[in-house]
Design an enzyme around this catalytic site. Sequence first.
Site, PDB file in Angstrom:
ATOM      1  N   GLY A 148      25.572   1.772 -23.974  1.00  0.00           N
ATOM      2  CA  GLY A 148      26.735   2.518 -24.458  1.00  0.00           C
ATOM      3  C   GLY A 148      27.889   2.291 -23.491  1.00  0.00           C
ATOM      4  N   ARG A 188     -18.692  -1.769 -16.407  1.00  0.00           N
ATOM      5  CA  ARG A 188     -18.295  -3.014 -15.724  1.00  0.00           C
ATOM      6  C   ARG A 188     -17.391  -2.698 -14.541  1.00  0.00           C
ATOM      7  NH1 ARG A 188     -19.825  -7.070 -19.632  1.00  0.00           N
ATOM      8  NH2 ARG A 188     -21.598  -5.924 -20.456  1.00  0.00           N
ATOM      9  N   ASP A 201       0.797  -1.235   0.000  1.00  0.00           N
ATOM     10  CA  ASP A 201       0.000   0.000   0.000  1.00  0.00           C
ATOM     11  C   ASP A 201       0.823   1.276   0.000  1.00  0.00           C
ATOM     12  OD1 ASP A 201      -2.206  -1.581   0.147  1.00  0.00           O
ATOM     13  OD2 ASP A 201      -2.451  -1.405   2.309  1.00  0.00           O
TER      14      ASP A 201
END
Length: 772
Positions: free
Chosen positions: A575, A292, A166
């Site tokens: 690199g 939904r 959390d």
Amino acid sequence: MTHEEHHAAKTLGIGKAIAVLTSGGDAQGMNAAVRAVVRVGIFTGARVFFVHEGYQGLVDGGDHIKEATWESVSMMLQLGGTVIGSARCKDFREREGRLRAAYNLVKRGITNLCVIGGDGSLTGADTFRSEWSDLLSDLQKAGKITDEEATKSSYLNIVGLVGSIDNDFCGTDMTIGTDSALHRIMEIVDAITTTAQSHQRTFVLEVMGRHCGYLALVTSLSCGADWVFIPECPPDDDWEEHLCRRLSETRTRGSRLNIIIVAEGAIDKNGKPITSEDIKNLVVKRLGYDTRVTVLGHVQRGGTPSAFDRILGSRMGVEAVMALLEGTPDTPACVVSLSGNQAVRLPLMECVQVTKDVTKAMDEKKFDEALKLRGRSFMNNWEVYKLLAHVRPPVSKSGSHTVAVMNVGAPAAGMNAAVRSTVRIGLIQGNRVLVVHDGFEGLAKGQIEEAGWSYVGGWTGQGGSKLGTKRTLPKKSFEQISANITKFNIQGLVIIGGFEAYTGGLELMEGRKQFDELCIPFVVIPATVSNNVPGSDFSVGADTALNTICTTCDRIKQSAAGTKRRVFIIETMGGYCGYLATMAGLAAGADAAYIFEEPFTIRDLQANVEHLVQKMKTTVKRGLVLRNEKCNENYTTDFIFNLYSEEGKGIFDSRKNVLGHMQQGGSPTPFDRNFATKMGAKAMNWMSGKIKESYRNDSGCVLGMRKRALVFQPVAELKDQTDFEHRIPKEQWWLKLRPILKILAKYEIDLDTSDHAHLEHITRKRSGEAAV
């Protein structure tokens, strides 16, 4: 630093014993912390014990408290949850239970306890510590322990590590498990977005966070949600109207879906819960949208830990052992945590107190107070969310300025998120925003168009660079660039990219002597997988690349664990910058990581081979070696592979893997989406201020993250800090993590303890430092 101090770390733990336990709800990355505590403990000469099943195991004793070995934590790093188990324990809440726990520790001579858990578990540990001497005298009176045993264990040291998905613990920027939980949530949000688009649906997603809205807030920033409900910031009283208006506005702008994020603890101003079902019913009733609900539940606690959580867990584990072994009867129980990218130690009870203050403020409906106590980082997230989700862009463009946005360099995940927030914040401020395709080349050729609000819709979750990006520098086309700046009336440039974005910025500064048109403010937002831009500890895209490498290494390790006696040599990008190789080495548990910044000789290679030969004699019969692509021009990946193959004959097989461009691809991680979004917003705010200041303005900055804050630094000032030949900053913070990598791979090296965290106080931190 003296030679004696160097060796102190190796002998710091002799004669001492440490117990490690995980308690409360599980969180991904706990295993990384346990592994680090065990290995660093053993490295210092201490004995380390696992306590199985949390405090319950401490109370029950017996086989629940087992001595750990180096090998017993192998292959733990990539596992979610906690391998040593966690349980809610009623017994430990009673004094009788704590008395039994004290007895079990004294009998084994353990006086150091490392607790990994949430605020409840840590408060329990502090109670245990404060009662310790009383518990011992009770045990002595009852004849359960001898006077000698009592003297030997006269005080108990406690260090806490916060493991909680959390991120509800005050004093720490990130708790172990938070980043992984965000990974799980984003995977699901991305998946739901695709189906919602097909059917023009509205989705209400409920995420965890009973008292803390961190997961919900960062998720909504990272996916560009229409609305978020969190416990700390209840919506205004007319929120139903506002929400419905907002959803229909999104639809009229051409979006085919709406996403609403709800924290499970969401409430209104009167403290009444706002549930996902309430929201769904509201939307269906008022707007008639097909809506939904998806409740994510325990999925968020599951799965493999992200690279960030593995590194966090490992760094915190190392720091915890140091804090325990340096502890005296007078040091308060402390929590080891991360602030920016610095390890810090904070008094445990101060953190618990502030965490309780938040809950109290929320109970008393003092929501502004609660938001402040959550810290600067939380507030910044909230401000950016409010801007992007709740402010309407003005209709007229009168008195507006024109700002152009571009990508430069190689593609990096998160570039699109940065472009999106830059464009949208620009529009909210009433500016005209142009997008430039294909970097400086496109600026020269006039591949420039105006971007509206919906132009960047749905961009946060998309990898690569939608605008197109090139490595071309501006110098050779100053004339065309100047002509286009005038033609399109560009008054400011936001350049999102890697090392070329920075060198391109320097060239623009140079060109101002000849071309007046180039005297416009510009800001560089570092975005490259290599993380090699001067002026910033992190660049957008590096976290995504790190996770990609990590996932691949996990799979390779799994294959090696099956075949036995196999060593893999993996080449990473970057690199000359060894950031990816080093951090992936830490996160994947590599035996070595070869980088340019830390020169190595044939003797080092020989020592590494010998080390692996010894390792094959143990139960862990596999090796993982990372090599940065440009770490050494002669000791190539093939050379190292051939060397290992020859020297390992009859003992181990070698295999090699060059990861290549997959490291630039993929959907951006939650960190990169959030970081890019905040950087874009901050850059555009700065830009608007600069343009308003004066007509001729020649500031050019890199916006970077330094330790704990986002800062603007003039490009010219960064020149001295840059190694231009190798395209890296001269000083890099992550090099200090290299010793941890080696210790965790069982090298007998000197751990430089000079860089250890000192105890800080939490109150000062609230007001003082600006966090991201």
